[in-house]
Design an enzyme around this catalytic site. Structure first.
Site, PDB file in Angstrom:
ATOM      1  N   ARG A 269      -2.188 -31.448  10.256  1.00 34.89           N
ATOM      2  CA  ARG A 269      -1.187 -31.727  11.295  1.00 34.89           C
ATOM      3  C   ARG A 269       0.180 -31.971  10.686  1.00 34.89           C
ATOM      4  O   ARG A 269       1.194 -31.503  11.195  1.00 34.89           O
ATOM      5  CB  ARG A 269      -1.645 -32.936  12.119  1.00 34.89           C
ATOM      6  N   PHE A 407      -3.190 -25.512  17.677  1.00 33.66           N
ATOM      7  CA  PHE A 407      -3.692 -25.712  16.302  1.00 33.66           C
ATOM      8  C   PHE A 407      -3.904 -27.185  15.957  1.00 33.66           C
ATOM      9  O   PHE A 407      -3.196 -28.059  16.460  1.00 33.66           O
ATOM     10  CB  PHE A 407      -2.635 -25.203  15.316  1.00 33.66           C
ATOM     11  N   GLU A 408      -4.843 -27.416  15.042  1.00 33.19           N
ATOM     12  CA  GLU A 408      -5.034 -28.743  14.415  1.00 33.19           C
ATOM     13  C   GLU A 408      -5.231 -29.858  15.446  1.00 33.19           C
ATOM     14  O   GLU A 408      -4.756 -30.973  15.290  1.00 33.19           O
ATOM     15  CB  GLU A 408      -3.837 -29.091  13.518  1.00 33.19           C
ATOM     16  N   GLY A 409      -5.959 -29.556  16.494  1.00 34.27           N
ATOM     17  CA  GLY A 409      -6.134 -30.520  17.579  1.00 34.27           C
ATOM     18  C   GLY A 409      -5.019 -30.331  18.592  1.00 34.27           C
ATOM     19  O   GLY A 409      -3.837 -30.409  18.237  1.00 34.27           O
TER      20      GLY A 409
END
Length: 597
Positions: A269, A407-409
């Site tokens: 993140r 992306f990334e959560g």
């Protein structure tokens, strides 16, 4: 022992401490870059200009061979080994330096994603959680680009719910290997990766992590996904059919996969935010140049105030993002400084050090992805009809930016994590959150005197303090009403998250500008002062709006009227001429045709 126990700044503590309590000398800003760090940034820019820019169209058409060849050139230059310890063939750079690389690579669009997936979520699980033997076997090749990595968490039926994965791993009777079965989806670099970090459930329940090699029997890759943007990056499903993975390829321990996944996602993140920063700067430069060249009504459109306002707003948000990103990089350097490359507990130590700043990582991800979406959208608008044409770079920037909020959560998941993690830390006694909230309740019943402000950024520092009080007031009401059921009130959590994000962003910009004033004086820091003033006032107004909405959901009648009365007192501020400040900022951006500080 937590890294913060040694004197490092505690993760999440920014919501509690007044601006005066944190010495600006303790934060890292772009003005602090060393000569070596600037050289690394320049080397990355040279690589982009010489090796990637001339092949941009070919890469965008998904040329595996070309992408792999250029990744190996990046590896030869050391750009893939920034986070890999020197003893394993990397450069072992600090996080500020590796962040500079990520930011500068952002100009390469899809290629930057291929690099990011390899050096971040693909390689770091082995860096932080691998055994010495695993590190010796894989890291030298990953750092050089001789082998390339992919991260395999998402499945067709599990995205945000990572632990809902159905991929299984069964240990053989002789304990020599695990048999993996399942499929992973949306895997970046899958088309050409040699090493896959795969998550699977041992015995169908113990979430664990494995290092899987492409050449292992039963490993196959599905067709490329046809995507809205980032078209030059490989995105394929990974299929595992009775894959025999040697037992020594288990990463860390059985049942610890969730700790690896969540903490590597924290790093991911943060790295994503660094990439959005680079893209924001590129978009500003493209848009300012176009605005100077495009003539309408007999003059360049950059001379029209509404175009200038757009450029100013783009520049202000990018200044705040840059301040946040490098502040957070400095926190990581401080927190990870005690880590050794090896040791029986190195994985657990790394997990604690990374988790310390998980709130800040989520904040960077949400703010950065949404700032880039805003900047890209305004960039297209400045280009007018040409912004919709593929010949112009801003069209691709617009399409490519959209994935960052997923992306990334997703940003929705991260918005739930930010206040949820903060409350858990308060309940565990890791932060004096509840104590400060209780003390504030009594204080809020007292009259709040009016104040006048004369010094530079004096009112902005006061607004930051009031923003914290507003958050604590609303947060205390939320916890008091819902207690353990608070996690079910997602709208309320999102409002609290927006306040927390704004507080971190405001403080980051304010501390950076104060540091610049201390170092070079107010005159030279004039543009930074203008941007900080604009940003703090606009963010504070958003905090007040979120607080009103939250309080209306928490109470009604006389109780609500009392709370809104208190909020009104806390939110009292003298308006400033933001229009004049933005015109000054726009003039700098237009004249320089670039992001201006």
């Amino acid at each position: 022992m937590s890294q913060a126990a040694s004197g490092a700044i505690r993760g999440g503590s920014f919501v509690l401490e007044g601006v005066g309590a944190l010495d600006s000398s303790r934060i890292v800003t772009p003005e602090d870059f060393t000569e070596e760090q600037r050289m690394i940034a320049q080397m990355t820019e040279d690589f982009v200009a010489k090796e990637i820019a001339p092949h941009d169209e070919e890469i965008e058409k998904l040329d595996y061979e070309l992408t792999v060849r250029k990744l190996r050139v990046a590896g030869e230059l050391g750009l893939l080994g920034a986070d890999v310890p020197e003893e394993y063939g990397g450069l072992g750079l600090d996080k500020v330096s590796s962040t500079l690389i990520n930011e500068r690579l952002a100009k390469t669009s899809s290629f930057a994603l291929s690099v990011g997936a390899h050096v971040g979520i693909g390689t770091l699980p082995i860096v932080y959680f691998g055994t010495p033997e695993q590190k010796r076997k894989y890291l030298p090749d990953l750092a050089s680009g001789r082998r390339l990595a992919a991260y395999c968490l998402t499945e067709p039926s599990s995205g945000s719910d990572a632990q809902g994965a159905k991929t299984t791993a069964a240990l053989s009777d002789d304990g020599a290997y695990y048999v993996l079965n399942g499929s992973k989806q949306f895997i970046t670099n899958a088309g050409f990766a040699d090493v896959f970090i795969v998550y699977a459930k041992v015995d169908g329940e113990k979430f664990s992590t494995f290092i899987v090699e492409r050449g292992m029997s039963g490993v196959s890759v599905g067709p490329e996904e046809k995507k809205m943007g980032i078209k030059g990056s490989s995105t394929c499903p990974l299929i595992l059919e009775d894959v025999k993975v040697p037992a020594e390829n288990l990463l860390w321990e059985v049942g610890r996969g969730h700790l690896i996944a969540f903490n590597i996602l924290n790093i991911g993140r943060f790295k994503l935010a660094a990439g959005t920063l680079g893209a924001c700067k590129m978009t500003i430069a493209i848009s300012a140049k176009y605005a100077n060249e495009r003539q309408q009504f007999g003059r360049p459109i950059s001379s029209f105030p509404l175009i200038g306002k757009k450029l100013a707003d783009m520049n202000v948000r990018t200044y705040a993002l840059e301040s946040m990103v490098y502040r957070t990089a400095g926190l990581f350097d401080e927190g990870l400084a005690q880590l050794g490359a090896d040791g029986a507990d190195s994985g657990q130590t790394a997990a604690k050090a990374i988790a310390e700043y998980q709130i800040e990582c989520s904040i960077n991800k949400v703010f950065g992805s949404e700032a880039l979406d805003f900047v890209a959208d305004e960039g297209v608008q400045i280009h007018g009809g040409y912004g919709y044409i593929q010949e112009y770079a801003v069209e691709r920037i617009y399409r490519d930016s959209r994935i960052n909020r997923i992306f990334e959560g997703t940003n929705e998941i991260n918005r739930l994590l930010i206040p949820g993690t903060l409350v858990k830390r308060g309940l565990k006694g890791e932060l004096p959150l509840l104590q400060q909230a209780m003390a504030l309740q009594a204080e809020l019943m007292e009259p709040i005197p009016s104040r006048s402000f004369e010094g530079t950024l004096e009112q902005e520092a006061h607004l930051l303090t009031m923003a914290r009080r507003i958050f604590l007031m609303v947060g205390a009401q939320a916890v008091q009403r819902y207690q353990t059921r608070l996690e079910q009130e997602q709208e309320l959590l999102a409002q609290l998250a927006d306040m927390i994000i704004a507080i971190y962003a405001m403080e980051s910009a304010l501390l950076r500008t104060r540091k610049r004033i201390d170092r070079s004086g107010e005159e030279k820091a004039g543009l930074a002062i203008a941007m900080t003033t604009v940003f703090v006032h606009e963010q504070f107004a958003r905090i007040e709006g979120a607080a009103k909405e939250a309080l209306a959901a928490l109470a009604e009648g006389d109780v609500l009227r009392t709370q809104l009365s208190i909020l009104k007192k806390l939110a009292r501020m003298a308006p400033v001429n933001l229009t004049a400040l933005k015109r000054r900022i726009a003039a700098e951006v237009v004249s320089g045709e670039r992001y201006s500080v």
